[in-house]
Design an enzyme around this catalytic site. Structure first.
Site: not given
Length: 302
Positions: A208, A246
């Protein structure tokens, strides 16, 4: 990896709401649950399963335990997992969700030092269809077979298993590695496990959007996995103007030539295609791709 009907399993947080619901279901499915742990509730029982206050009390009476399934509240999950590692349990299924990230960092370091496999957190666990259930998978969606299923998303694991089962393609094992930011085990770890599993002929990986798990998995498959893999990536309709992941992952992806759009469905699909891995556009296409691979494998064998 020891996931067989002979595996001895203990449930931590057995008298928590989810533990009370799913422990009898796991037992009914064939899982050998030898005891449960719920602090302050020792001496009780659930479905004939004795309950202890601490693992240290249970182990002398039960001997070595292969796996623990943890339903403890998020703030207590770290202590439960560390207690399991301390008594020699080397397979931990973390159903709990919302475990503090720093707790997971601590746990992962301990797991790496002790060669402990952790599934989760925020995971429905593991199911070996027809043999054992470790967690909250709906067993009716699965059937025994040779397709190894590994996913990040819990409910998508069920959906893909159901689609495969309806097409007559059973599963050797199905695992969701978890939906939290910091996960105990990774796609590469499970790909290696499935690659070495004699019951698995083909692997289905369900990814995903967000992070770089799928890009890393695609690279690992190209470099180290011999068995055929089919992929599916959920979230293709998500807006492209939001960066997922991140900063460290973004830098790593650029250094590894994974592309600047790390985290998007397009980036993940492109990574799989570069690795020569067929990618389904929707779950309903997965059985066709799997069947195509299996037929090709049979022709090569002949």
């Amino acid at each position: 990896m020891i996931f067989t009907p002979a595996s001895k399993v203990i449930v931590q947080g057995i008298l928590e709401p989810l533990g009370e619901i799913y422990t009898p279901l796991m037992q009914k499915y064939g899982t050998q649950i030898v005891a449960g742990v719920s602090p302050g509730k020792g001496g009780r029982s659930l479905a004939g399963i004795p309950v202890f206050d601490m693992l240290e009390q249970a182990i002398p009476k039960l001997g070595s335990i292969d796996t623990t399934v943890i339903f403890s509240p998020p703030y207590a999950a770290l202590d439960a997992a560390l207690e399991a590692i301390a008594v020699g349990i080397r397979q931990i299924i973390l159903i709990s969700q919302g475990i503090p990230p720093l707790d997971m960092v601590h746990l992962i370091r301990k797991a790496e030092a002790t060669d402990t496999l952790i599934v989760g957190p925020n995971s429905p666990g593991v199911i070996v269809p027809g043999q054992m259930l470790l967690g909250i998978h709906p067993p009716d969606f699965y059937r025994p077979g040779s397709v190894g299923l590994v996913s990040r998303n819990g409910t998508l694991t069920y959906e893909v298993a159901w689609v495969l089962s309806q097409a007559g393609l059973g599963q050797s094992i199905a695992v969701s590695i978890g939906g939290d930011t910091i996960m105990g085990s990774t796609f590469p770890q499970w790909l290696q496990i499935l690659d070495e599993d004699p019951q698995t002929d083909v692997i289905v990986l369900v990814g995903e959007i967000g992070g770089d798990c799928e890009e890393v998995a695609a690279h690992y498959i190209a470099e180290a996995i011999d068995k055929p893999v089919v992929a599916y990536v959920a979230g293709r309709s998500a807006p492209r103007n939001r960066r997922m992941g991140h900063a460290g992952a973004i830098i790593d992806s650029q250094a590894a030539d994974l592309g600047p759009d790390l985290g998007t469905a397009e980036s993940k699909v492109a990574a799989f295609k570069r690795a020569g891995i067929p990618v389904a556009e929707r779950p309903s296409e997965i059985p066709e791709l799997v069947n195509r691979i299996l037929k090709t494998s049979v022709k090569k064998a002949i």
